[in-house]
Design an enzyme around this catalytic site. Structure first.
Site, PDB file in Angstrom:
ATOM      1  N   ASP A 109     151.695  85.715 104.323  1.00 52.94           N
ATOM      2  CA  ASP A 109     150.264  85.158 104.867  1.00 52.94           C
ATOM      3  C   ASP A 109     149.312  86.356 105.063  1.00 52.94           C
ATOM      4  O   ASP A 109     149.665  87.571 104.873  1.00 52.94           O
ATOM      5  CB  ASP A 109     150.447  84.319 106.047  1.00 52.94           C
ATOM      6  CG  ASP A 109     150.987  85.339 107.220  1.00 52.94           C
ATOM      7  OD1 ASP A 109     151.995  86.042 107.043  1.00 52.94           O
ATOM      8  OD2 ASP A 109     150.419  85.354 108.216  1.00 52.94           O
ATOM      9  N   GLU A 112     153.042  85.862 109.849  1.00 49.33           N
ATOM     10  CA  GLU A 112     153.392  87.179 110.659  1.00 49.33           C
ATOM     11  C   GLU A 112     151.904  87.545 111.054  1.00 49.33           C
ATOM     12  O   GLU A 112     151.832  87.986 112.189  1.00 49.33           O
ATOM     13  CB  GLU A 112     153.607  88.330 109.271  1.00 49.33           C
ATOM     14  CG  GLU A 112     154.014  89.616 110.046  1.00 49.33           C
ATOM     15  CD  GLU A 112     152.755  90.519 110.197  1.00 49.33           C
ATOM     16  OE1 GLU A 112     152.808  91.508 110.990  1.00 49.33           O
ATOM     17  OE2 GLU A 112     151.513  90.021 109.783  1.00 49.33           O
TER      18      GLU A 112
END
Length: 386
Positions: free
Chosen positions: A72, A134
């Site tokens: 991400d 994350e």
């Protein structure tokens, strides 16, 4: 284009902002790996809108090395980009695109290294771990680690490829993010003493956080390996009130603690909760018995402090060609790997000076250097006795 640059172009093309799905990127990586005969395990979130990927090169019958990265990226909203953020652009030896540094550059290099890793028998397995979410609290990797903890062989080393300009990083602070909701009692501001002003009482709590943060700066609590060398506390978001002539009944604020690895950030939250219970809440309830203060945890991850004399430190020094070990200010998933017994280091291409910013980039030189580091890992695993 080198394999890693070509793969980086593909990876940047997927908009994996944390609010979006990462499944297109994960499916791309799965097909790529399975094209080399590497089986992949996908671990989905509850909604099946996102997934972690875990793959093993070689025979999974002994401890191995984990190459780990998050898929991400942070949003581009409101940022003044001069290049398309989700299209790779090369200019003056730099590769631009959202995630180029943080941290699709590393993932591209890892995928590009697969053929060389498979070129000869491996003395130990190499695991590829790709996670989601994350950037919003190291959330996705936790289910991957739950699965990994059940396996009979704990990996020898995990290399988190966050951007460190390929310098070997052994430590970072942990983080705790909390929310506090203060519920008072509204009334007309002309009769303010009859109400319970939630903003004013929230301000008392925020002031106490400042006092706690000041105490954490005591020389005895500092660690010179970190910058700043002490744990920090800060309030980042606050909201409350309806109109100036109404005593506000509600106020909410979010705060975070970034704690040195040897310190528990929850101790800060506990100190504030005691202050709220013993000092602030009694004053509120003396005016209105229904007043309340509620705390909730938003996210948390542990710090990392790998011993510079450990085998993990020796290995990363060998792979990246430097034993100038350091720490970083930002957090990673490394503390979570370490918490289940996997020795972890942080080392990846690019710099966090470019991460999260408009026109994010990784230099071609850094990408090539990461390719070279992974080639040294392959050489080590091909020549090391089984």
């Amino acid at each position: 284009m080198s394999s890693s640059r070509a793969l980086l172009a593909d990876l940047i093309g997927f908009d994996t902002t944390s609010r979006e799905s990462n499944l297109q990127l994960i499916e791309f990586a799965r097909q790529y790996l399975e094209g080399f005969g590497v089986p992949c395990q996908l671990i989905f979130n509850a909604e099946r809108s996102k997934a972690n990927l875990f793959a093993t090169l070689g025979t999974d019958d002994r401890p191995g090395i984990v190459l780990s990265g998050h898929t991400d990226v942070v949003p581009v909203d409101g940022q003044a980009w001069t290049v398309p953020p989700f299209t790779l652009t090369e200019r003056d030896g730099k590769l631009y695109g959202r995630g180029a540094a943080d941290m699709k550059g590393y993932i591209a290099c890892v995928l590009a290294a697969v053929p060389s890793l498979l070129a000869a028998p491996l003395s130990m397995p190499v695991h590829i771990a790709l996670s989601y979410d994350e950037e919003v609290g190291c959330l996705g990797v936790r289910s991957l680690l739950t699965e990994l903890a059940t396996r009979p062989h704990t990996p020898l080393l995990c290399i988190i490829g966050e951007p460190t300009e390929l310098a070997p990083v052994l430590g970072h602070k942990g983080k705790l993010a909390m929310r506090c909701d203060v519920h008072g009692a509204a009334c007309h501001s002309a009769y303010a003493p009859q109400g319970v002003n939630a903003i004013e009482h929230a301000a008392q709590l925020i002031g106490e956080l400042g006092h706690i943060g000041a105490r954490l700066r005591a020389p005895a609590l500092q660690d010179s390996r970190f910058d700043p060398p002490f744990s920090t506390v800060q309030t980042g978001v606050i909201s409350g009130g309806k109109a100036l002539n109404i005593v506000p009944a509600h106020c909410r604020f979010d705060f975070e603690v970034r704690a040195l690895p040897a310190q528990d950030p929850r101790q800060v939250a506990e100190q504030l909760q005691r202050y709220a219970r013993d000092e602030v809440l009694p004053r509120m309830q003396a005016v209105n018995a229904d007043s309340a203060i509620h705390f909730s945890e938003l996210s948390a991850y542990p710090g990392l402090a790998t011993d510079r004399h450990s085998q993990a430190a020796q290995l990363i020094a060998r792979f990246c060609g430097s034993d100038a070990f350091s720490t970083v200010a930002f957090g990673t998933e490394g503390g979570l790997f370490d918490a289940i017994g996997i020795a972890t280091v942080v080392c990846g291409p690019g710099s966090m000076d470019q991460g999260h910013k408009p026109d994010e980039f990784v230099s071609v030189a850094q990408l090539n250097a990461c390719d070279a580091m992974l080639a040294r890992i392959a050489e080590y695993l091909h020549t090391r006795p089984s």
